[in-house]
Design an enzyme around this catalytic site. Structure first.
Site, PDB file in Angstrom:
ATOM      1  N   ASP A  12       0.788  -1.233   0.000  1.00 33.65           N
ATOM      2  CA  ASP A  12       0.000   0.000   0.000  1.00 33.65           C
ATOM      3  C   ASP A  12       0.822   1.286   0.000  1.00 33.65           C
ATOM      4  O   ASP A  12       0.374   2.308   0.499  1.00 33.65           O
ATOM      5  CB  ASP A  12      -0.905  -0.013   1.240  1.00 33.65           C
ATOM      6  N   GLU A  66      -0.987  -9.111  -1.182  1.00 31.35           N
ATOM      7  CA  GLU A  66      -1.604  -8.520   0.012  1.00 31.35           C
ATOM      8  C   GLU A  66      -2.761  -7.605  -0.404  1.00 31.35           C
ATOM      9  O   GLU A  66      -2.871  -6.451   0.015  1.00 31.35           O
ATOM     10  CB  GLU A  66      -0.589  -7.746   0.844  1.00 31.35           C
ATOM     11  N   GLU A  92      -1.870   5.269   2.932  1.00 28.39           N
ATOM     12  CA  GLU A  92      -1.862   3.858   2.505  1.00 28.39           C
ATOM     13  C   GLU A  92      -3.248   3.342   2.100  1.00 28.39           C
ATOM     14  O   GLU A  92      -3.373   2.578   1.143  1.00 28.39           O
ATOM     15  CB  GLU A  92      -1.291   2.958   3.604  1.00 28.39           C
ATOM     16  N   HIS A  95       5.371   4.375  13.978  1.00 32.02           N
ATOM     17  CA  HIS A  95       5.777   5.253  12.877  1.00 32.02           C
ATOM     18  C   HIS A  95       4.624   5.811  12.057  1.00 32.02           C
ATOM     19  O   HIS A  95       4.844   6.532  11.098  1.00 32.02           O
ATOM     20  CB  HIS A  95       6.735   4.513  11.945  1.00 32.02           C
ATOM     21  N   ARG A 147       1.885   8.026  10.427  1.00 26.03           N
ATOM     22  CA  ARG A 147       1.738   9.473  10.299  1.00 26.03           C
ATOM     23  C   ARG A 147       0.618  10.045  11.159  1.00 26.03           C
ATOM     24  O   ARG A 147       0.725  11.138  11.703  1.00 26.03           O
ATOM     25  CB  ARG A 147       1.376   9.833   8.851  1.00 26.03           C
ATOM     26  N   HIS A 165      12.081   5.013  14.666  1.00 22.61           N
ATOM     27  CA  HIS A 165      11.944   5.238  13.228  1.00 22.61           C
ATOM     28  C   HIS A 165      12.841   6.391  12.811  1.00 22.61           C
ATOM     29  O   HIS A 165      13.112   7.295  13.597  1.00 22.61           O
ATOM     30  CB  HIS A 165      10.478   5.569  12.908  1.00 22.61           C
TER      31      HIS A 165
HETATM   32  N1  UDP Z   1      11.015  -4.462  11.218  1.00 23.99           N
HETATM   33  C1  UDP Z   1      12.391  -4.524  11.277  1.00 23.99           C
HETATM   34  N2  UDP Z   1      13.071  -3.685  12.139  1.00 23.99           N
HETATM   35  C2  UDP Z   1      12.442  -2.759  12.916  1.00 23.99           C
HETATM   36  C3  UDP Z   1      11.027  -2.684  12.823  1.00 23.99           C
HETATM   37  C4  UDP Z   1      10.341  -3.544  11.959  1.00 23.99           C
HETATM   38  O1  UDP Z   1      13.008  -5.331  10.588  1.00 23.99           O
HETATM   39  O2  UDP Z   1      13.120  -2.025  13.677  1.00 23.99           O
HETATM   40  C5  UDP Z   1      10.305  -5.378  10.274  1.00 23.99           C
HETATM   41  C6  UDP Z   1       9.192  -6.228  10.870  1.00 23.99           C
HETATM   42  O3  UDP Z   1       9.655  -7.497  11.241  1.00 23.99           O
HETATM   43  C7  UDP Z   1       8.166  -6.307   9.758  1.00 23.99           C
HETATM   44  C8  UDP Z   1       8.381  -5.054   8.956  1.00 23.99           C
HETATM   45  O4  UDP Z   1       9.683  -4.572   9.306  1.00 23.99           O
HETATM   46  O5  UDP Z   1       8.394  -7.402   8.903  1.00 23.99           O
HETATM   47  C9  UDP Z   1       7.303  -4.051   9.288  1.00 23.99           C
HETATM   48  O6  UDP Z   1       7.631  -2.848   8.769  1.00 23.99           O
HETATM   49  P1  UDP Z   1       6.950  -1.465   9.195  1.00 23.99           P
HETATM   50  O7  UDP Z   1       6.462  -1.534  10.589  1.00 23.99           O
HETATM   51  O8  UDP Z   1       7.942  -0.421   8.847  1.00 23.99           O
HETATM   52  O9  UDP Z   1       5.788  -1.294   8.129  1.00 23.99           O
HETATM   53  P2  UDP Z   1       4.303  -1.825   8.037  1.00 23.99           P
HETATM   54  O10 UDP Z   1       4.309  -3.306   8.228  1.00 23.99           O
HETATM   55  O11 UDP Z   1       3.500  -1.118   9.058  1.00 23.99           O
HETATM   56  O12 UDP Z   1       3.938  -1.449   6.650  1.00 23.99           O
END
Ligand code: UDP
Length: 372
Positions: free
Chosen positions: A98, A120, A134, A212, A214, A245
């Site tokens: 997204d 997804e 997103e 993280h 917004r 972040h």
């Molecule tokens: N993740 C990571 N290191 C971190 C935080 C998250 O490797 O410090 C990994 C986590 O295991 C997951 C992915 O990043 O697979 C999630 O990413 P994020 O939270 O940035 O994005 P979202 O899933 O909300 O799109």
């Protein structure tokens, strides 16, 4: 037989995590030639992921600039992917999730009448401003997608409500394929963890926190950080591990509140491998991340979701996650409950993962063999 060219477009770490298992399966197949295209959004984090999964990009568009706006990144991805697709002429373009890049790359393929597969597909909060942007990006990409890979039944139903029912396949989420691969591999290569400063998981019950989104910037993050202090003070055997972040709008708010507490471990964003290790060894997780909500049940960790909405209701329904929003009292009460009530804790940690079983990428390849 000529191999079918499949372009995979990605730019962020979560996209690599979710698309690497598909790329690896495609590479094994005799029918497909996968072409990996990175937009260049996350640099080091993406390279580190490529190394871990043993893959390499074929093209890097290097599109990111300092202080870019959503319109500028949308326009640059649209133009650059359009030009590249025109040149390499893929038979299919695969995008995941997204981000605005996903939407723009999908649109570029559409303009060239190249079919798009969306991994997804069908996640919805039904609030176009939450998560922002997103929710809109994934809605728009669904409109131009030809093959929808839905991770859950609910996601498929969401698409149906929007009159999208052709070529919708239930596959599970590839995030679990990547996670199980990683958990297996960590056992063999503990050295992947060495350089990372992590708290002593034997000494403390570690609460792993990531935030993280917004829509939580500013006051909501400030309140959450203060609540973490309250929790630490009420439970002396706990520690907080919070990989910050990169965005200054997040770290400048959280850091001053938490940096002086001796049981707070503020780190840079953790590499995926140490992060998986930290999830596995933590006591519970507080997060606004989508991917983490999906991964945690496979590691037996309860999740409190620091958001007011979620496009991932399956974990909440199954009982592995609870939506606590950004209300300090609710966050404190629910965390305290999990720290004191063993029965409530066990109930949340024993839930079968509703997001996947580690075989999503294999299912996706089987479908592609029939469709492309
Ligand atoms: N993740 C990571 N290191 C971190 C935080 C998250 O490797 O410090 C990994 C986590 O295991 C997951 C992915 O990043 O697979 C999630 O990413 P994020 O939270 O940035 O994005 P979202 O899933 O909300 O799109």
């Amino acid at each position: 037989m000529r191999m079918k060219k499949i372009a995979i477009v990605l730019g962020t770490r979560p996209e690599v995590i979710k698309l690497a298992p598909i790329y690896i399966e495609l590479k094994k197949s005799k029918k497909f030639k996968p072409i990996l295209i990175s937009t260049g959004q996350h640099k080091e984090m993406v390279n580190e992921m490529f190394q871990w999964f043993g893959i390499k990009e074929d093209f890097n568009l290097n599109l990111m600039q300092k202080n870019q706006t959503l319109p500028s990144i949308t326009a640059r991805v649209l133009e650059a992917t359009y030009n590249l697709f025109s040149k390499i002429k893929p038979n299919l373009v695969i995008v995941e999730g997204d981000t605005v890049s996903v939407m723009a790359a999908g649109l570029a393929a559409f303009y060239l009448k190249i079919p798009v597969a969306h991994v997804e597909a069908g996640l919805r909060t039904n609030d176009i401003y939450n998560p922002f942007p997103e929710e809109m990006a994934r809605r728009m990409v669904s409109q131009l997608t030809n093959i929808h890979f839905s991770p859950t039944q609910q996601a498929g139903l969401n698409l149906k409500k929007e009159n999208i029912s052709k070529n919708v396949y239930l596959t599970g989420n590839t995030v679990i394929d990547a996670l199980l691969y990683t958990v297996r591999k960590i056992r063999d290569s503990v050295e992947a963890l060495h350089a990372t400063p992590l708290p002593d998981f034997k000494k403390y019950r570690v609460i792993l926190v990531t935030m993280h989104r917004r829509e939580n910037f500013g006051e909501a993050h400030r309140q959450i950080a203060k609540t973490l202090l309250k929790i630490l003070n009420a439970f002396p055997d706990t520690a907080v591990l919070l990989p910050l972040h990169k965005n200054p709008k997040v770290r400048d708010v959280i850091k001053p509140i938490l940096k002086n507490h001796k049981r707070v471990f503020l780190t840079e964003p953790l590499g995926y491998v140490p992060f998986v290790y930290a999830m596995k060894n933590s006591y519970l997780i507080l997060t606004d991340s989508g991917g983490v909500q999906e991964e945690a049940p496979s590691l037996g960790k309860p999740v409190l979701v620091l958001r007011t909405t979620t496009e991932r209701p399956e974990g909440i329904r199954a009982g592995s996650a609870k939506l606590v929003g950004v209300d300090p009292q609710k966050i404190f009460n629910e965390t305290s409950k999990l720290l004191t009530n063993k029965k409530a804790y066990t109930k949340m940690s024993k839930v079968k993962n509703p997001y996947g079983d580690g075989r999503a990428s294999k299912r996706i390849i089987e479908i592609l063999k029939l469709k492309v």
